[in-house]
Design a protein around this motif. Structure first.
Motif, PDB file in Angstrom:
ATOM      1  N   ARG B  16     -25.251  18.965 -12.359  1.00 48.46           N
ATOM      2  CA  ARG B  16     -25.775  19.077 -10.998  1.00 48.46           C
ATOM      3  C   ARG B  16     -27.271  19.402 -11.033  1.00 48.46           C
ATOM      4  O   ARG B  16     -28.051  18.878 -10.237  1.00 48.46           O
ATOM      5  CB  ARG B  16     -24.988  20.161 -10.243  1.00 48.46           C
ATOM      6  CG  ARG B  16     -25.092  20.020  -8.748  1.00 48.46           C
ATOM      7  CD  ARG B  16     -24.004  20.798  -8.022  1.00 48.46           C
ATOM      8  NE  ARG B  16     -24.224  22.231  -8.067  1.00 48.46           N
ATOM      9  CZ  ARG B  16     -23.385  23.110  -8.602  1.00 48.46           C
ATOM     10  NH1 ARG B  16     -22.246  22.708  -9.165  1.00 48.46           N
ATOM     11  NH2 ARG B  16     -23.662  24.394  -8.578  1.00 48.46           N
ATOM     12  N   ILE B  17     -27.657  20.255 -11.965  1.00 45.63           N
ATOM     13  CA  ILE B  17     -29.079  20.613 -12.104  1.00 45.63           C
ATOM     14  C   ILE B  17     -29.900  19.384 -12.504  1.00 45.63           C
ATOM     15  O   ILE B  17     -30.948  19.096 -11.917  1.00 45.63           O
ATOM     16  CB  ILE B  17     -29.252  21.738 -13.164  1.00 45.63           C
ATOM     17  CG1 ILE B  17     -28.573  23.022 -12.678  1.00 45.63           C
ATOM     18  CG2 ILE B  17     -30.725  21.972 -13.472  1.00 45.63           C
ATOM     19  CD1 ILE B  17     -28.455  24.106 -13.751  1.00 45.63           C
ATOM     20  N   VAL B  18     -29.391  18.624 -13.475  1.00 42.74           N
ATOM     21  CA  VAL B  18     -30.134  17.446 -13.953  1.00 42.74           C
ATOM     22  C   VAL B  18     -30.230  16.391 -12.847  1.00 42.74           C
ATOM     23  O   VAL B  18     -31.293  15.776 -12.648  1.00 42.74           O
ATOM     24  CB  VAL B  18     -29.469  16.853 -15.219  1.00 42.74           C
ATOM     25  CG1 VAL B  18     -30.157  15.557 -15.631  1.00 42.74           C
ATOM     26  CG2 VAL B  18     -29.514  17.857 -16.369  1.00 42.74           C
ATOM     27  N   ALA B  19     -29.147  16.192 -12.111  1.00 39.68           N
ATOM     28  CA  ALA B  19     -29.169  15.202 -11.025  1.00 39.68           C
ATOM     29  C   ALA B  19     -30.173  15.606  -9.949  1.00 39.68           C
ATOM     30  O   ALA B  19     -30.945  14.768  -9.460  1.00 39.68           O
ATOM     31  CB  ALA B  19     -27.769  15.049 -10.426  1.00 39.68           C
ATOM     32  N   ALA B  20     -30.181  16.882  -9.596  1.00 43.70           N
ATOM     33  CA  ALA B  20     -31.119  17.359  -8.565  1.00 43.70           C
ATOM     34  C   ALA B  20     -32.558  17.223  -9.060  1.00 43.70           C
ATOM     35  O   ALA B  20     -33.450  16.769  -8.330  1.00 43.70           O
ATOM     36  CB  ALA B  20     -30.812  18.819  -8.212  1.00 43.70           C
TER      37      ALA B  20
END
Lengths: 203, 203
Positions: B16-20
């Motif tokens: 989720r962090i990488v996608a954001a």
């Protein structure tokens, strides 16, 4: 933008600010360059910067104009006389040598600004597009001369070939910067020049 | 980079962090995205971000890997089967339609990162170069298959043609973003596919 009539000294100060900003933004990007960095590099005061440029966005537009001029001037007189396959190859060799001289760093000074700014500042995007159009127009002129002279068949489309060539060049400058070698630039420009050559009439 | 074995929940948080981060950096650039912006967009705490990524540079490397995967996956199954002129043309049409679907915004998610980072972070530059190599390798495979099958003459150089094609594509994505139209992308890819076609053996 308001045109302000500048004294010779004022023009020199403005030029110094734009040159310093261009260099910093080329090295660190626009987002990585503050007006205070520019102030320090140009050796001027904050009030002097704001005398010439109301804000950073106005300064960025001046940087785009400055870099466009620099990029096009660097390629002269080759760029204005791209009217034979030999001239296109000499220009290709010049561009490759230029990148090698820069240690394959930096990429295209206009393209880098375009990539960074196109989606966040529409006025900057349009200024970069205008720079590309000037570049494209020079390539077009040479190819039109070739077709008019009969060196390219009537079915050759100089406008489309010129745009394709500029596009290949832009990709080549980006890949040169990322790969730190000029192989992609060479392959793309050679392919495009061979493609232009494929429109030569049968002997 | 240290490989940390993650629980399923941990992997989901990291993703989720990488996608954001990928989305924000695509929109605003790396310099314009703070880890705090990412934290807020991903809905995680500061300590969670630093649990998975020691600093912003490490996060940027994960973003490059993520975007490479996304760019290559989006082009499948076309990218893995570029072994005829028809397949190359279908891929070209797909890429043009994709850019039009994006409103000609954003450019290449890998190329933008390359342009911004190549001269300021050598590890990031190499990661982008690796992404390009994967892309190039897929194009190569199709052109090698064409030559092996006799659809291209033995003097065709699939490696060089593949690199030239990727380069033209990169230039096309940049000019699409700057001009807000796909004409340059179309002209460059059409020229390159015609050039590949010029290596077809005489019938």
């Amino acid at each position: 933008m308001t045109e302000v009539r500048l004294t010779r000294k004022g023009q020199a100060t403005r030029d110094r600010i734009v040159a310093a900003a261009s260099e910093l933004m080329f090295e660190r990007g626009v987002a990585g360059t503050s007006t205070d960095d520019v102030r320090a590099a140009a050796g001027v005061s904050t009030s002097q910067i704001y005398h010439y440029f109301s804000d950073k966005r106005t300064l960025v537009l001046a940087v785009i104009a400055h870099q466009t001029e620099a990029v096009l001037t660097t390629q002269e007189p080759l760029l204005s006389t791209l009217d034979s396959l030999e001239a296109l190859r000499a220009w290709r060799d010049f561009l490759v040598a230029l990148q090698q001289g820069y240690g394959c760093r930096g990429g295209c000074p206009i393209g880098s600004l375009g990539s960074e700014l196109a989606d966040v500042d529409d006025e900057a995007r349009q200024a970069v597009a205008t720079g590309y159009t000037r570049w494209e127009t020079s390539i077009r002129a040479g190819l039109h001369a070739m077709r008019d002279r009969g060196d390219l068949r009537p079915d050759a489309d100089p406008d489309r070939l010129a745009l394709a060539t500029l596009t290949a060049l832009q990709g080549g400058l980006l890949l040169t910067q990322v790969r730190r070698d000029t192989v992609a630039l060479e392959a793309a420009l050679d392919s495009m020049i061979d493609h232009i050559g494929s429109f030569a009439p049968p002997r």
